[in-house]
Design a protein around this motif. Structure first.
Motif, mmCIF file in Angstrom:
data_model
loop_
_atom_site.group_PDB
_atom_site.id
_atom_site.type_symbol
_atom_site.label_atom_id
_atom_site.label_comp_id
_atom_site.label_asym_id
_atom_site.label_seq_id
_atom_site.Cartn_x
_atom_site.Cartn_y
_atom_site.Cartn_z
ATOM 1 N N TYR A 152 1.079 5.581 1.276
ATOM 2 C CA TYR A 152 -0.072 6.524 1.883
ATOM 3 C C TYR A 152 0.699 7.932 1.600
ATOM 4 O O TYR A 152 1.637 8.288 1.484
ATOM 5 C CB TYR A 152 0.381 6.028 3.804
ATOM 6 C CG TYR A 152 -0.246 4.507 4.106
ATOM 7 C CD1 TYR A 152 -1.768 4.478 3.837
ATOM 8 C CD2 TYR A 152 0.650 3.679 3.891
ATOM 9 C CE1 TYR A 152 -2.135 3.389 4.098
ATOM 10 C CE2 TYR A 152 0.951 2.662 4.465
ATOM 11 C CZ TYR A 152 -0.858 1.845 5.230
ATOM 12 O OH TYR A 152 -1.441 1.413 4.630
ATOM 13 N N LEU A 211 -3.760 6.024 6.927
ATOM 14 C CA LEU A 211 -5.510 5.246 7.352
ATOM 15 C C LEU A 211 -5.594 3.910 5.984
ATOM 16 O O LEU A 211 -5.284 4.732 4.723
ATOM 17 C CB LEU A 211 -5.776 6.278 6.770
ATOM 18 C CG LEU A 211 -6.300 7.507 7.969
ATOM 19 C CD1 LEU A 211 -7.331 8.706 7.645
ATOM 20 C CD2 LEU A 211 -6.415 6.826 9.357
ATOM 21 N N VAL A 212 -5.852 2.900 6.544
ATOM 22 C CA VAL A 212 -6.129 1.629 5.193
ATOM 23 C C VAL A 212 -7.003 1.818 5.305
ATOM 24 O O VAL A 212 -7.069 1.802 2.515
ATOM 25 C CB VAL A 212 -6.749 0.627 6.423
ATOM 26 C CG1 VAL A 212 -6.329 -0.542 5.107
ATOM 27 C CG2 VAL A 212 -5.447 0.292 6.846
ATOM 28 N N ASP A 213 -7.521 2.452 5.069
ATOM 29 C CA ASP A 213 -9.129 3.388 4.125
ATOM 30 C C ASP A 213 -7.946 3.993 2.805
ATOM 31 O O ASP A 213 -9.045 5.023 1.836
ATOM 32 C CB ASP A 213 -10.284 4.086 4.770
ATOM 33 C CG ASP A 213 -10.858 2.605 5.605
ATOM 34 O OD1 ASP A 213 -10.860 1.495 5.236
ATOM 35 O OD2 ASP A 213 -11.999 2.950 6.240
ATOM 36 N N GLU A 214 -7.594 5.169 3.463
ATOM 37 C CA GLU A 214 -6.855 5.929 2.255
ATOM 38 C C GLU A 214 -6.253 5.917 1.846
ATOM 39 O O GLU A 214 -5.544 6.230 0.581
ATOM 40 C CB GLU A 214 -6.661 7.274 3.251
ATOM 41 C CG GLU A 214 -8.033 8.328 4.030
ATOM 42 C CD GLU A 214 -9.021 8.825 3.078
ATOM 43 O OE1 GLU A 214 -7.979 9.047 1.969
ATOM 44 O OE2 GLU A 214 -10.473 9.103 3.497
ATOM 45 N N ARG A 227 1.064 -1.380 -0.374
ATOM 46 C CA ARG A 227 0.024 -0.281 -0.134
ATOM 47 C C ARG A 227 0.982 1.151 -0.178
ATOM 48 O O ARG A 227 2.232 1.209 -0.092
ATOM 49 C CB ARG A 227 -0.873 0.441 1.341
ATOM 50 C CG ARG A 227 -1.906 -0.944 1.433
ATOM 51 C CD ARG A 227 -2.974 -1.113 2.504
ATOM 52 N NE ARG A 227 -4.065 -1.760 2.331
ATOM 53 C CZ ARG A 227 -4.252 -2.912 2.621
ATOM 54 N NH1 ARG A 227 -3.207 -3.782 2.428
ATOM 55 N NH2 ARG A 227 -5.293 -3.127 2.319
#
Ligand SMILES: [Zn+2]
Length: 81
Positions: free
Chosen positions: A59, A69-72, A57
């Motif tokens: 960020y 933020l994982v969702d971001e 991921r």
């Protein structure tokens, strides 16, 4: 510990993101707890890339503050869009 210091800010950050070194050391991917490394996003902005092989991921960094933020997060898989 009271010796004369002649180089207060001689070794400042050279390029890269504006993340403080001490801060980056304690930063971990919230998803897999892997370390994060400097990277550049698709839009040329700074971001932190997860080193987790199964995570990857990315960020983004807003105003020098990493958005962990994982969702971001942006999926770092180099597959087709
Ligand atoms: Zn990760």
């Amino acid at each position: 510990m009271t010796g004369p210091d002649g180089a207060p800010e001689d070794a400042v950050v050279k390029g890269g993101s504006s993340i403080e070194p001490w801060l980056r050391e304690i930063l971990r991917c919230p998803a897999c707890r892997s370390e994060l490394v400097d990277a550049v996003g698709p839009e040329g902005g700074p971001e932190l890339l997860c080193t987790g092989a199964e995570c990857g991921r990315a960020y983004r960094i807003e105003d020098g503050i990493p958005v962990l933020l994982v969702d971001e997060a942006r999926a770092g898989a180099p597959g087709p869009a």
